[in-house]
Design a protein around this motif. Structure first.
Motif, PDB file in Angstrom:
ATOM      1  N   VAL A 130       0.812  -1.220   0.000  1.00  0.00           N
ATOM      2  CA  VAL A 130       0.000   0.000   0.000  1.00  0.00           C
ATOM      3  C   VAL A 130       0.846   1.271   0.000  1.00  0.00           C
ATOM      4  N   PHE A 131       1.987   1.242   0.652  1.00  0.00           N
ATOM      5  CA  PHE A 131       2.839   2.431   0.618  1.00  0.00           C
ATOM      6  C   PHE A 131       3.503   2.589  -0.748  1.00  0.00           C
ATOM      7  N   THR A 132       3.821   1.481  -1.408  1.00  0.00           N
ATOM      8  CA  THR A 132       4.352   1.541  -2.774  1.00  0.00           C
ATOM      9  C   THR A 132       3.293   2.108  -3.714  1.00  0.00           C
ATOM     10  N   GLN A 133       2.050   1.613  -3.604  1.00  0.00           N
ATOM     11  CA  GLN A 133       0.962   2.142  -4.422  1.00  0.00           C
ATOM     12  C   GLN A 133       0.715   3.623  -4.118  1.00  0.00           C
ATOM     13  N   GLY A 134       0.767   3.976  -2.851  1.00  0.00           N
ATOM     14  CA  GLY A 134       0.546   5.367  -2.457  1.00  0.00           C
ATOM     15  C   GLY A 134       1.577   6.307  -3.048  1.00  0.00           C
ATOM     16  N   VAL A 135       2.829   5.917  -3.005  1.00  0.00           N
ATOM     17  CA  VAL A 135       3.894   6.751  -3.576  1.00  0.00           C
ATOM     18  C   VAL A 135       3.725   6.852  -5.088  1.00  0.00           C
ATOM     19  N   ALA A 136       3.375   5.742  -5.739  1.00  0.00           N
ATOM     20  CA  ALA A 136       3.159   5.768  -7.190  1.00  0.00           C
ATOM     21  C   ALA A 136       1.973   6.668  -7.548  1.00  0.00           C
ATOM     22  N   ALA A 137       0.886   6.588  -6.787  1.00  0.00           N
ATOM     23  CA  ALA A 137      -0.279   7.449  -7.032  1.00  0.00           C
ATOM     24  C   ALA A 137       0.093   8.907  -6.815  1.00  0.00           C
ATOM     25  N   PHE A 138       0.879   9.181  -5.790  1.00  0.00           N
ATOM     26  CA  PHE A 138       1.361  10.538  -5.515  1.00  0.00           C
ATOM     27  C   PHE A 138       2.125  11.086  -6.715  1.00  0.00           C
ATOM     28  N   VAL A 139       3.098  10.342  -7.203  1.00  0.00           N
ATOM     29  CA  VAL A 139       3.923  10.788  -8.325  1.00  0.00           C
ATOM     30  C   VAL A 139       3.065  10.980  -9.578  1.00  0.00           C
ATOM     31  N   ALA A 140       2.191  10.012  -9.872  1.00  0.00           N
ATOM     32  CA  ALA A 140       1.332  10.100 -11.055  1.00  0.00           C
ATOM     33  C   ALA A 140       0.430  11.335 -10.981  1.00  0.00           C
ATOM     34  N   ASN A 141      -0.183  11.573  -9.827  1.00  0.00           N
ATOM     35  CA  ASN A 141      -1.076  12.724  -9.672  1.00  0.00           C
ATOM     36  C   ASN A 141      -0.329  14.047  -9.755  1.00  0.00           C
ATOM     37  N   VAL A 142       0.831  14.123  -9.147  1.00  0.00           N
ATOM     38  CA  VAL A 142       1.619  15.356  -9.209  1.00  0.00           C
ATOM     39  C   VAL A 142       1.956  15.693 -10.659  1.00  0.00           C
ATOM     40  N   ILE A 143       2.295  14.681 -11.441  1.00  0.00           N
ATOM     41  CA  ILE A 143       2.646  14.907 -12.850  1.00  0.00           C
ATOM     42  C   ILE A 143       1.418  15.374 -13.643  1.00  0.00           C
ATOM     43  N   ILE A 144       0.323  14.624 -13.555  1.00  0.00           N
ATOM     44  CA  ILE A 144      -0.857  14.941 -14.367  1.00  0.00           C
ATOM     45  C   ILE A 144      -1.476  16.280 -13.949  1.00  0.00           C
ATOM     46  N   ILE A 145      -1.496  16.561 -12.659  1.00  0.00           N
ATOM     47  CA  ILE A 145      -2.058  17.832 -12.186  1.00  0.00           C
ATOM     48  C   ILE A 145      -1.104  18.981 -12.497  1.00  0.00           C
ATOM     49  N   GLY A 146       0.186  18.739 -12.332  1.00  0.00           N
ATOM     50  CA  GLY A 146       1.171  19.773 -12.635  1.00  0.00           C
ATOM     51  C   GLY A 146       1.119  20.215 -14.085  1.00  0.00           C
ATOM     52  N   ILE A 147       0.821  19.292 -14.982  1.00  0.00           N
ATOM     53  CA  ILE A 147       0.751  19.629 -16.405  1.00  0.00           C
ATOM     54  C   ILE A 147      -0.684  19.999 -16.804  1.00  0.00           C
ATOM     55  N   LEU A 148      -1.578  19.023 -16.774  1.00  0.00           N
ATOM     56  CA  LEU A 148      -2.942  19.237 -17.271  1.00  0.00           C
ATOM     57  C   LEU A 148      -3.749  20.172 -16.362  1.00  0.00           C
ATOM     58  N   GLY A 149      -3.632  19.994 -15.049  1.00  0.00           N
ATOM     59  CA  GLY A 149      -4.361  20.866 -14.126  1.00  0.00           C
ATOM     60  C   GLY A 149      -3.942  22.316 -14.269  1.00  0.00           C
ATOM     61  N   THR A 150      -2.648  22.550 -14.369  1.00  0.00           N
ATOM     62  CA  THR A 150      -2.135  23.911 -14.542  1.00  0.00           C
ATOM     63  C   THR A 150      -2.608  24.509 -15.857  1.00  0.00           C
ATOM     64  N   LEU A 151      -2.544  23.725 -16.944  1.00  0.00           N
ATOM     65  CA  LEU A 151      -2.995  24.216 -18.247  1.00  0.00           C
ATOM     66  C   LEU A 151      -4.483  24.556 -18.243  1.00  0.00           C
TER      67      LEU A 151
END
Length: 184
Positions: free
Chosen positions: A144-165
């Protein structure tokens, strides 16, 4: 953050929740970590939270994720529903500071938005989701901590790009057009 909660917030909740549900299956799997993917719905949640505040963001995260799970997967994984609500609330708490509605979402505000979304994602996916997975479902700690870190990284990337745009575009066009405002 708006001091008044009105019809435009209810409409935003409805539209945001519908988009969140529809986008549930629009994802790019991380691959090596099960049940973890880049999801465009995270950017939609960040977008509505940043414009309409914590109540709308929390509601979209909670209702949208629960409905998306129920419709597409047949059951709700609550330990991942609540983190989306937490994320929406945290990002929404700073809505007034982003100045999206004023059409002033620029360098400083973009920086603040991305700092807040990174912190909110960390709390939601590295802390809340894994702890709830362990408490509610007795899932293995390492998994669960591995999944959590992966979800964190994935969300930061998608929100940082698409959310910002999305927020930049809305700030330049939508905020000035008076969308979701009362007609005379």
């Amino acid at each position: 953050m708006d001091k008044k909660f009105g019809i435009k917030h209810v409409v935003a909740m409805g539209i945001g929740t519908a988009l969140f549900v529809v986008l549930t299956n629009v994802q790019i799997p991380v691959g090596f970590i099960p049940n973890t993917a880049l999801q465009t719905r995270a950017a939609v949640l960040a977008f509505f939270s940043a414009i309409f505040g914590p109540v709308v963001g929390g509601a979209i995260g909670l209702i949208g994720h629960a409905l998306g799970d129920a419709v597409f997967y047949g059951s709700v994984w609550w330990s991942w529903v609540f983190p989306d609500a937490v994320f929406g609330i945290i990002v929404g708490l700073f809505a007034a500071k982003y100045k999206v509605k004023e059409g002033s979402f620029g360098g400083k505000e973009i920086g603040l938005f991305n700092i807040v979304q990174v912190v909110a994602n960390a709390l939601a996916w590295i802390l809340v989701a894994p702890v709830l997975d362990i408490v509610i479902y007795a899932e293995p700690v390492n998994k669960v901590f591995t999944q959590g870190v992966a979800a964190f990284v994935a969300n930061v990337i998608i929100i940082g790009i698409l959310g910002t745009l999305l927020l930049v575009a809305y700030s330049k066009v939508g905020a000035k057009s008076g969308s979701l405002s009362k007609e005379d």
